[in-house]
Design a protein around this motif. Structure first.
Motif, short mmCIF file in Angstrom:
data_model
loop_
_atom_site.label_atom_id
_atom_site.label_comp_id
_atom_site.label_asym_id
_atom_site.label_seq_id
_atom_site.Cartn_x
_atom_site.Cartn_y
_atom_site.Cartn_z
N ARG A 6 15.74 -14.83 6.26
CA ARG A 6 15.43 -16.15 5.68
C ARG A 6 16.64 -17.09 5.75
N ARG A 17 11.19 -4.50 6.83
CA ARG A 17 10.02 -4.15 7.65
C ARG A 17 10.31 -2.95 8.54
N ASP A 18 11.59 -2.78 8.91
CA ASP A 18 11.96 -1.78 9.92
C ASP A 18 13.06 -0.86 9.40
N ARG A 21 5.05 -8.12 17.01
CA ARG A 21 6.23 -8.49 17.81
C ARG A 21 6.74 -7.27 18.58
N ARG A 25 1.95 -14.42 9.22
CA ARG A 25 3.21 -13.65 9.20
C ARG A 25 2.93 -12.16 9.43
N ARG A 50 18.06 -9.84 15.50
CA ARG A 50 17.87 -8.53 14.85
C ARG A 50 19.11 -7.66 15.04
O1 DC Z 1 10.37 -9.80 2.96
P1 DC Z 1 10.43 -11.28 3.31
O2 DC Z 1 9.12 -11.98 3.23
O3 DC Z 1 11.50 -12.00 2.57
O4 DC Z 1 10.87 -11.30 4.87
C1 DC Z 1 11.06 -12.49 5.56
C2 DC Z 1 10.74 -12.31 7.04
O5 DC Z 1 11.75 -11.55 7.68
C3 DC Z 1 9.40 -11.64 7.36
O6 DC Z 1 8.57 -12.51 8.10
C4 DC Z 1 9.72 -10.46 8.19
C5 DC Z 1 11.18 -10.56 8.51
N1 DC Z 1 11.87 -9.29 8.27
C6 DC Z 1 12.06 -8.48 9.34
O7 DC Z 1 11.60 -8.78 10.43
N2 DC Z 1 12.77 -7.33 9.18
C7 DC Z 1 13.28 -6.99 8.00
N3 DC Z 1 13.97 -5.85 7.87
C8 DC Z 1 13.06 -7.81 6.87
C9 DC Z 1 12.33 -8.97 7.04
#
Ligand code: DC
Length: 229
Positions: free
Chosen positions: A44, A133-134, A190, A183, A112
């Motif tokens: 973010r 997420r990962d 992706r 989202r 990333r």
């Molecule tokens: O959890 P969040 O909604 O604050 O995450 C924001 C964005 O960042 C979400 O669209 C996915 C991405 N994200 C990611 O790709 N990998 C992560 N480890 C954390 C978040």
């Protein structure tokens, strides 16, 4: 580093937006005296700076350069404070505009790579709870415990709407729901580190559970693992 060769405890919490990851992760970390890292906030911050500098989110090279040059920090004495190059941006990174742009920015391999590098360095510093997420699939594939938190899309949109309203930003349920579906789609489809549960993760559906129930479940899993370590 493998589970047995390191002496710190790593808890990975992944899942879609609005599943309760950050609230739960913060509470578990607090209860167990572990350090908490919100990796979504890091993506973010990059998205915020891209918008602030009027860089096109579609310009992968320029966005990657921003990720390489930005200093992201957390003030751990106050759990909600996030800093971008020294500026407090805790509320600014939660706007619908940042939420819409962040999936584009988070899909770039160079972004990333940069953020994962810092996340791994942080994770080596002590007992850590990291949400994203990962985390279980890529950032900390050898984490001691991997949780995948999920909930229905409608429930997640309701929760996210409350969070956004609490920061004083005006938006609607329909807008949040639409953004959330978009989202979910881009996070899951992706090419680099798409959102999916790690094979060895424990899946918890929080639709019908209170935050306290989820926290209790995870704390007991961590305590069992810590005792066995
Ligand atoms: O959890 P969040 O909604 O604050 O995450 C924001 C964005 O960042 C979400 O669209 C996915 C991405 N994200 C990611 O790709 N990998 C992560 N480890 C954390 C978040």
């Amino acid at each position: 580093m493998t589970k047995t060769s390191r002496n710190n405890l790593q808890l990975a919490i992944d899942g879609p937006a609005g599943a309760g990851k950050s609230t739960v992760a913060q509470m578990v970390a607090h209860e167990l005296g572990m350090f908490y890292l919100d990796t979504g906030a890091m993506y973010r911050v990059i998205s915020y700076k891209v918008l602030k500098n009027r860089v096109l989110p579609e310009d992968e090279l320029a966005v990657t350069k921003i990720a390489q040059e930005t200093e992201i920090a957390f003030d751990h004495s106050n759990r909600d404070i996030v800093l971008c190059d020294g500026e407090i941006v805790s509320n600014q990174i939660r706007t619908p505009e940042v939420s819409r742009t962040v999936s584009i920015v988070a899909a770039y391999a160079g972004v990333r790579e940069q953020l994962v590098k810092s996340q791994r360095l942080e994770a080596a510093k002590g007992n850590v709870v990291m949400d994203g997420r990962d985390i279980g699939t890529f950032v900390l594939p050898d984490a001691d415990i991997k949780i995948f938190l999920t909930a229905s899309t409608e429930e997640r949109a309701t929760r996210r709407l409350q969070e956004i309203k609490a920061t004083g930003i005006d938006t609607t349920y329909q807008e949040v729901l639409k953004d959330m579906k978009n989202r979910d789609r881009s996070d899951s489809e992706r090419e680099h580190s798409p959102l999916r549960p790690a094979e060895d993760s424990i899946i918890i559906d929080t639709t019908q559970l209170s935050i306290e129930e989820v926290v209790k479940k995870i704390v007991s899993l961590v305590l069992n693992t810590r005792n066995a370590k």
